[in-house]
Design an enzyme around this catalytic site. Structure first.
Site, PDB file in Angstrom:
ATOM      1  CB  CYS A   1      24.132  -1.252  -9.629  1.00 13.72           C
ATOM      2  SG  CYS A   1      24.444   0.510  -9.688  1.00 13.72           S
TER       3      CYS A   1
ATOM      4  CD  GLU B   1      24.153  -7.498  -9.062  1.00  9.24           C
ATOM      5  OE1 GLU B   1      24.021  -7.976 -10.200  1.00  9.24           O
ATOM      6  OE2 GLU B   1      24.234  -6.278  -8.845  1.00  9.24           O
TER       7      GLU B   1
END
Ligand code: NAD
Length: 502
Positions: A287, A387
């Site tokens: 992340c 993402e």
């Protein structure tokens, strides 16, 4: 699901026992480098999940009153057991998740640091006292545990992120229901076994497995008081809304698009090495991975060297020595990443390095995609907006640090960012003006150690308090404020006073 009774099953942990689920719904846990089925994980029945919550509720009655030292000593033992079993934990992790063995040890180690911190709970869970707030009156606070708390974790750090959650929740006096990722639950279960071996009493830690139904039950169950979630923005938003609508505390750490800015005065080699490591390490499935680099001014000429560095990284199974980039977690993830690379090229970005279909001949079935670099990326493109969660780096350009900061602040995400420079003034401008929760200055992945907390911001987080560290002590406790006065034996009773005074 594979039909074979010889494949091991992942157990549930309910009331101190590792039990076989009675469910009819099972999912394969697959080695992403080989497609070998390592185990089958159950999607627990509603009855099993309710039994786990009931066990945690019952255990809370005594665990909440267990002395600080007794709680701390369990975590002292636990950190020792994790250290002793580090190699085995890393091997399980690499087999089911794909990352390299050194990276898997790092995954366990970052969780271990939280366990060490939990062992110091006596210094962390302290109230305050103010003497003589009125005549003969004192006020003090105690930080009391909430009750049953729950944690829902993602696939990408199957050791570290469960360890962000249950050690601190339990050390502060709560009991816990953990729902690991169904894609790689095995290392999490080994950590649960070690926790029981360390002395966590029955019912204090419970583990259930499943997908959306398990998560929804956690969000809805009236006996669960707080929910910690780490995962995608889509699921985290659902969890936050559902848990808080049911009156629970919730903290959701979610998706990201982390940018680095490179100024031309930065240390060239060190910066390029850091960029390549942070963009492509763990196959970009962090992340806090750097997925966008903004080259400012003269630093734009560094692009060919960055591409050359990325090209030298070795794509292979995580168990093989000298591997830099392992496989992505699943065939579906490989399809998604490959599709986004195709879309980036279609939308007009320049594909400087195409990592699709790398030559990994010994692992022909693995979900491999190698380092991929796009230049000429603009904010409307899908590879910038989404993402990617794969080893794909978008390179952008800016004329000034100010322009680069504006670009980052216009992106909805707020997980991490980094600046590479030798200028203190530029660094200070950056850390003042950047609207991102975790900032690195010549540090590519600025994840705070457990004396602090994880502090993602904006679209990368819902809820006020972050996981582990100081903030999570607040999250997992209710502050009770006690205002207290003691009368002397010979004090005469006064008249009734109807004004608000002490
Ligand atoms: P995910 O959201 O798909 O899964 C997370 C958890 O939610 C899993 O336990 C999964 O079983 C459950 N889940 C999946 N779909 C669900 C649904 N429809 N309803 C309810 N529950 C559901 O995330 P992932 O793919 O496992 O992990 C990758 C994501 O996690 C990335 O977006 C990454 O950025 C994010 N992440 C964020 C942080 C952070 O600290 N901000 C850390 C690690 C990972």
């Amino acid at each position: 699901m594979t039909d074979s009774s010889s494949i091991p099953t992942v157990k549930l942990l309910i009331n101190g026992e590792f039990v076989e689920s009675q469910t009819t719904e099972w999912r394969d846990v697959i080695n992403p480098a080989t497609q070998e089925v390592l185990a089958q994980v159950p999607f627990a029945t509603e009855q099993e999940m309710n039994a786990a919550v009931a066990a945690a509720k019952e255990a809370f009655k005594t665990w909440r009153k267990t002395p600080i030292g007794a709680r701390a000593r369990i975590f002292l033992k636990y950190q020792q057991l994790i250290r002793e079993n580090m190699k085995e934990l890393a091997a399980i992790l690499t087999a089911e998740q794909g990352k390299t063995l050194p990276d898997a040890e790092g995954d366990v180690f970052r969780g271990l640091e939280v366990v060490e911190h939990a062992a110091g709970i006596g210094n962390l869970q302290l109230g305050e006292l103010a003497n003589n707030v009125a005549n003969g009156v004192d006020t003090y606070t105690v930080l009391q545990p909430l009750g049953v708390c729950a944690g829902i974790t993602p696939f990408n750090f199957p050791a570290m992120i469960p360890l962000w959650m249950f050690p601190m929740a339990i050390a502060t006096g709560n009991t816990f229901i953990l729902k690991p990722s169904e894609q790689d639950p095995m290392v999490t279960m080994r950590l649960a076994e070690l926790a029981i071996e360390a002395g966590i009493p029955k019912g204090v830690l419970n583990v259930i497995h499943g997908g959306a139904d398990a998560v929804n039950l956690i969000c809805d169950h009236p006996d669960i008081k707080a929910v910690s979630f780490v995962g995608s923005t889509k699921v985290g938003t659902l969890v936050y809304n559902r848990a808080t609508a049911n009156g629970k505390r919730a903290q959701c750490m979610m998706g990201a698009k982390n940018h680095a800015i490179v100024l031309p005065d930065a240390h060239r080699q060190q910066t390029l090495n850091n960029l390549a490591g942070a963009a492509f390490g763990a196959a970009g499935q962090r992340c806090m991975a750097l997925s966008v680099v903004v080259l400012v001014g003269e630093a734009q000429t560094w692009l060919p060297e960055l591409i050359e560095k990325a090209r030298t990284l070795k794509v292979n199974a995580g168990v093989e020595p000298n591997t830099d980039v392992g496989p992505v977690i699943s065939c579906a993830a490989l399809d998604r990443v490959s599709g986004l690379i195709a879309r980036g090229a279609e939308e007009g970005a320049t594909l400087e390095l195409d990592g699709r279909n790398p030559d990994v001949s010994a692992y022909g079935k693995g979900n491999f995609v190698g380092p991929t670099i796009f230049s000429g990326v603009t904010p409307e493109m899908a590879i910038y907006r989404e993402e990617v969660f794969g080893p794909v780096l978008c390179v952008m350009q800016a004329d000034s640090l100010k322009d680069a900061v504006e670009l980052i602040n216009a992106n909805p995400n707020g997980n991490g960012t980094a600046l590479f420079t030798r200028s203190g003034a530029a660094a200070r401008y950056f850390q003042e003006e950047i609207d991102i929760g975790q900032v690195g200055i010549n540090v590519p992945i600025p994840v705070p150690v457990p004396t602090f907390s994880f502090t993602g911001s904006r679209a990368s987080k819902l809820g006020d308090l972050g996981p582990y560290g100081k903030q999570v002590v607040q999250f997992y406790t209710q502050t009770k404020t006690i205002t207290e006065r003691w009368f002397d034996e010979d004090e005469v009773a006064g008249s009734v006073n109807t004004t608000i005074t002490l």
